[in-house]
Design a protein around this motif. Sequence first.
Motif, PDB file in Angstrom:
ATOM      1  N   ILE A 269       0.497  -0.872  -0.308  1.00 17.82           N
ATOM      2  CA  ILE A 269      -0.361  -0.114  -0.366  1.00 17.82           C
ATOM      3  C   ILE A 269       0.838   1.185  -0.094  1.00 17.82           C
ATOM      4  N   LEU A 270       1.750   0.775   1.595  1.00 16.16           N
ATOM      5  CA  LEU A 270       2.828   2.056   0.926  1.00 16.16           C
ATOM      6  C   LEU A 270       3.566   2.310  -0.589  1.00 16.16           C
ATOM      7  N   ALA A 271       4.129   1.600  -1.314  1.00 15.01           N
ATOM      8  CA  ALA A 271       4.386   1.766  -2.230  1.00 15.01           C
ATOM      9  C   ALA A 271       3.344   1.931  -3.302  1.00 15.01           C
ATOM     10  N   VAL A 272       2.313   2.023  -3.461  1.00 14.70           N
ATOM     11  CA  VAL A 272       1.569   2.566  -4.541  1.00 14.70           C
ATOM     12  C   VAL A 272       0.964   4.325  -3.430  1.00 14.70           C
ATOM     13  N   PHE A 273       0.890   4.317  -2.511  1.00 16.23           N
ATOM     14  CA  PHE A 273       0.613   5.995  -2.139  1.00 16.23           C
ATOM     15  C   PHE A 273       2.304   6.928  -2.289  1.00 16.23           C
ATOM     16  N   GLY A 274       3.759   6.022  -2.045  1.00 19.00           N
ATOM     17  CA  GLY A 274       4.800   6.630  -2.911  1.00 19.00           C
ATOM     18  C   GLY A 274       4.595   7.118  -4.033  1.00 19.00           C
ATOM     19  N   ARG A 275       3.909   6.684  -5.274  1.00 23.79           N
ATOM     20  CA  ARG A 275       3.533   7.329  -6.294  1.00 23.79           C
ATOM     21  C   ARG A 275       3.513   8.848  -6.417  1.00 23.79           C
ATOM     22  N   PHE A 276       2.313   8.782  -5.658  1.00 23.91           N
ATOM     23  CA  PHE A 276       1.706  10.484  -5.983  1.00 23.91           C
ATOM     24  C   PHE A 276       1.812  11.318  -4.306  1.00 23.91           C
ATOM     25  N   LEU A 277       2.450  10.801  -3.397  1.00 27.50           N
ATOM     26  CA  LEU A 277       2.283  11.785  -2.118  1.00 27.50           C
ATOM     27  C   LEU A 277       4.032  12.162  -2.775  1.00 27.50           C
ATOM     28  N   PRO A 278       3.625  13.288  -1.747  1.00 31.47           N
ATOM     29  CA  PRO A 278       5.216  13.565  -1.718  1.00 31.47           C
ATOM     30  C   PRO A 278       6.163  12.534  -1.135  1.00 31.47           C
ATOM     31  N   SER A 279       7.692  12.980  -1.626  1.00 32.94           N
ATOM     32  CA  SER A 279       8.405  11.721  -1.422  1.00 32.94           C
ATOM     33  C   SER A 279       8.755  12.041   0.368  1.00 32.94           C
ATOM     34  N   ARG A 280       8.838  13.560   0.546  1.00 32.27           N
ATOM     35  CA  ARG A 280       9.568  13.834   1.962  1.00 32.27           C
ATOM     36  C   ARG A 280       8.293  13.574   2.880  1.00 32.27           C
ATOM     37  N   LEU A 281       6.910  13.724   2.476  1.00 32.31           N
ATOM     38  CA  LEU A 281       6.047  13.494   3.716  1.00 32.31           C
ATOM     39  C   LEU A 281       5.043  11.401   3.368  1.00 32.31           C
ATOM     40  N   ALA A 282       6.131  11.172   2.199  1.00 30.52           N
ATOM     41  CA  ALA A 282       5.855   9.594   2.230  1.00 30.52           C
ATOM     42  C   ALA A 282       7.121   8.567   2.606  1.00 30.52           C
ATOM     43  N   PHE A 283       7.720   9.731   4.096  1.00 36.87           N
ATOM     44  CA  PHE A 283       9.296   9.223   4.286  1.00 36.87           C
ATOM     45  C   PHE A 283       9.205   9.034   5.646  1.00 36.87           C
ATOM     46  N   VAL A 284       8.576  10.168   5.638  1.00 36.79           N
ATOM     47  CA  VAL A 284       8.214  10.065   7.391  1.00 36.79           C
ATOM     48  C   VAL A 284       6.979   9.339   8.025  1.00 36.79           C
ATOM     49  N   ILE A 285       5.997   8.817   6.591  1.00 40.45           N
ATOM     50  CA  ILE A 285       5.283   7.938   6.936  1.00 40.45           C
ATOM     51  C   ILE A 285       5.031   6.728   7.136  1.00 40.45           C
ATOM     52  N   THR A 286       6.547   6.530   5.989  1.00 42.48           N
ATOM     53  CA  THR A 286       6.797   5.910   6.149  1.00 42.48           C
ATOM     54  C   THR A 286       7.886   4.613   7.284  1.00 42.48           C
ATOM     55  N   MET A 287       8.898   5.848   7.907  1.00 41.55           N
ATOM     56  CA  MET A 287       9.623   6.061   9.048  1.00 41.55           C
ATOM     57  C   MET A 287       8.757   5.653  10.183  1.00 41.55           C
ATOM     58  N   SER A 288       7.481   6.687  10.847  1.00 41.56           N
ATOM     59  CA  SER A 288       6.896   6.078  11.504  1.00 41.56           C
ATOM     60  C   SER A 288       5.952   4.835  11.787  1.00 41.56           C
ATOM     61  N   LEU A 289       5.794   4.120  10.371  1.00 41.29           N
ATOM     62  CA  LEU A 289       4.460   3.186  10.900  1.00 41.29           C
ATOM     63  C   LEU A 289       6.452   1.855  10.818  1.00 41.29           C
ATOM     64  N   HIS A 290       7.515   2.579   9.988  1.00 47.40           N
ATOM     65  CA  HIS A 290       8.563   1.368  10.335  1.00 47.40           C
ATOM     66  C   HIS A 290       8.766   1.236  11.991  1.00 47.40           C
ATOM     67  N   PHE A 291       9.133   2.058  12.126  1.00 44.27           N
ATOM     68  CA  PHE A 291       9.307   2.172  13.643  1.00 44.27           C
ATOM     69  C   PHE A 291       8.455   1.622  14.946  1.00 44.27           C
ATOM     70  N   VAL A 292       6.700   1.184  14.377  1.00 47.98           N
ATOM     71  CA  VAL A 292       5.936   1.197  15.595  1.00 47.98           C
ATOM     72  C   VAL A 292       6.521  -0.778  16.250  1.00 47.98           C
ATOM     73  N   PRO A 293       6.694  -1.648  15.253  1.00 47.59           N
ATOM     74  CA  PRO A 293       7.215  -2.495  16.637  1.00 47.59           C
ATOM     75  C   PRO A 293       8.493  -2.422  17.826  1.00 47.59           C
ATOM     76  N   LEU A 294       9.280  -0.872  17.365  1.00 51.25           N
ATOM     77  CA  LEU A 294      10.492  -1.183  17.842  1.00 51.25           C
ATOM     78  C   LEU A 294       9.718  -0.482  19.116  1.00 51.25           C
ATOM     79  N   ILE A 295       9.408   0.757  19.307  1.00 47.74           N
ATOM     80  CA  ILE A 295       7.883   1.632  19.766  1.00 47.74           C
ATOM     81  C   ILE A 295       7.077   0.509  20.606  1.00 47.74           C
TER      82      ILE A 295
END
Lengths: 232, 203
Positions: free
Chosen positions: A125-151
């Motif tokens: 789903i993220l890969a799809v949204f990465g196509r039309f969301l601004p890349s910096r916003l996509a990075f923030v969302i991806t990083m936030s979700l990526h660190f969910v298991p760690l938190i």
Amino acid sequence: MPRDSRRGFPGQYMARSTPIQRLPAAVKLCMVGLLALADLINSRLTAALILVLIWFLLYALARLGWRQMLQDARVVLYQAPLVVAVLLLRQGMAALPAALLVSIRLGLLCLPGLWLQRTTRVSDILAVFGRFLPSRLAFVITMSLHFVPLITREAREIYWLQQLRGARVAPRQLINPLCWAEWCRCLAIPIFMRALHLADEVSVAARQRGIGEDTPAQPTLRSQLICRKVHP
Amino acid sequence: MTGQTNTKYWLGFTLREALVTGFSAVGIILAQQFLRIPMHLPGHRLLPLVFFLLLARACIRACWVATLTGFLAGLMSLLFGMGHAGPMQLLSFVIAGLIADIVFRLLPRLTRSVALSAITGAFMGVSWVLVSIVQDRLLGLDFSLAVTHSLLRAGGAMIFGALGGAFATPVARRMQASGTIMPDVPSPEVAADSPEDRTSVQP
């Protein structure tokens, strides 16, 4: 282990080898959007029932069992009693079909998202949204979700440590409002502080890799030395 | 490091600020997922929303932080279908964030006072009534019925919003006291020393 975590949770991704799971995420997103739109536009009971049948079919095609279907249905239909009660109180028994229609439509508005989660990986789903969301916003969302298991892992550790030192933070103890302050002090503050420090570490690491910079990152002295060793 | 990390990353936010808002948004989403357990308490989802929005507001001194957090949370819930109201969820999150930001601009000591935070939380709960009315109208409910249904939910939303605000204040205060985040209103000397440093998260 709690009973619910053994049985899974609503919207949990189920890895199955079916054509539905193999469909590209973009196609599934379009399907979900169209079916939600059809639910919003439609105002007839028969059309709503046809949509219910379509969702049954989609769940069956994705080889999602009754248990998953009931888990999702329970989540989306929790508002139904409230809607039915309000309509019956205001207009009497004559309003029952209308109340049922609104309840079904409310449920059908929420079900697409759960079906999408059941059949599609978050990364797809993220890969799809990465196509039309601004890349910096996509990075923030991806990083936030990526660190969910760690938190989450850190939160669990903090929870068990606080339990061991006798803090009253267990869900059963939270029924008592006197324990809420302790919950804030012993759990919320350490977890939030950990998240802030993690944000610090991630931002420093990202800057060092040249993310968010207009100019690419300069190689460090260490990496230059390694390069000289490999390619003298 | 401060100079490096204060480079604007997106919409005037530094990367660290954007990540803190992202984590707060994820906190909202996770708490809302947890609160999907049917508790038969209308508006109980507002508690984590208000809590995290006000906490993000306390952690970062930049303008429109709560709005951005609400936008990110709404976007994530929309992307992953975690919301119950589809696009209306995004709107309700953004409106709640907007209220937090506007109140913070008017009363910069918002996150220091339990009463102020609770009142702001209750206001955020009221804002959900409007969104709920629009949603019910879209689904074909009669206007008066939509208002009744929404008002039934509004009472609970106000109570849970106030609770979320009341919980956020002691957490923000404790973090300010421990030096993890800077106080809401910086002393004149600090403000004069670092006019460009808007982030209140200590490196």
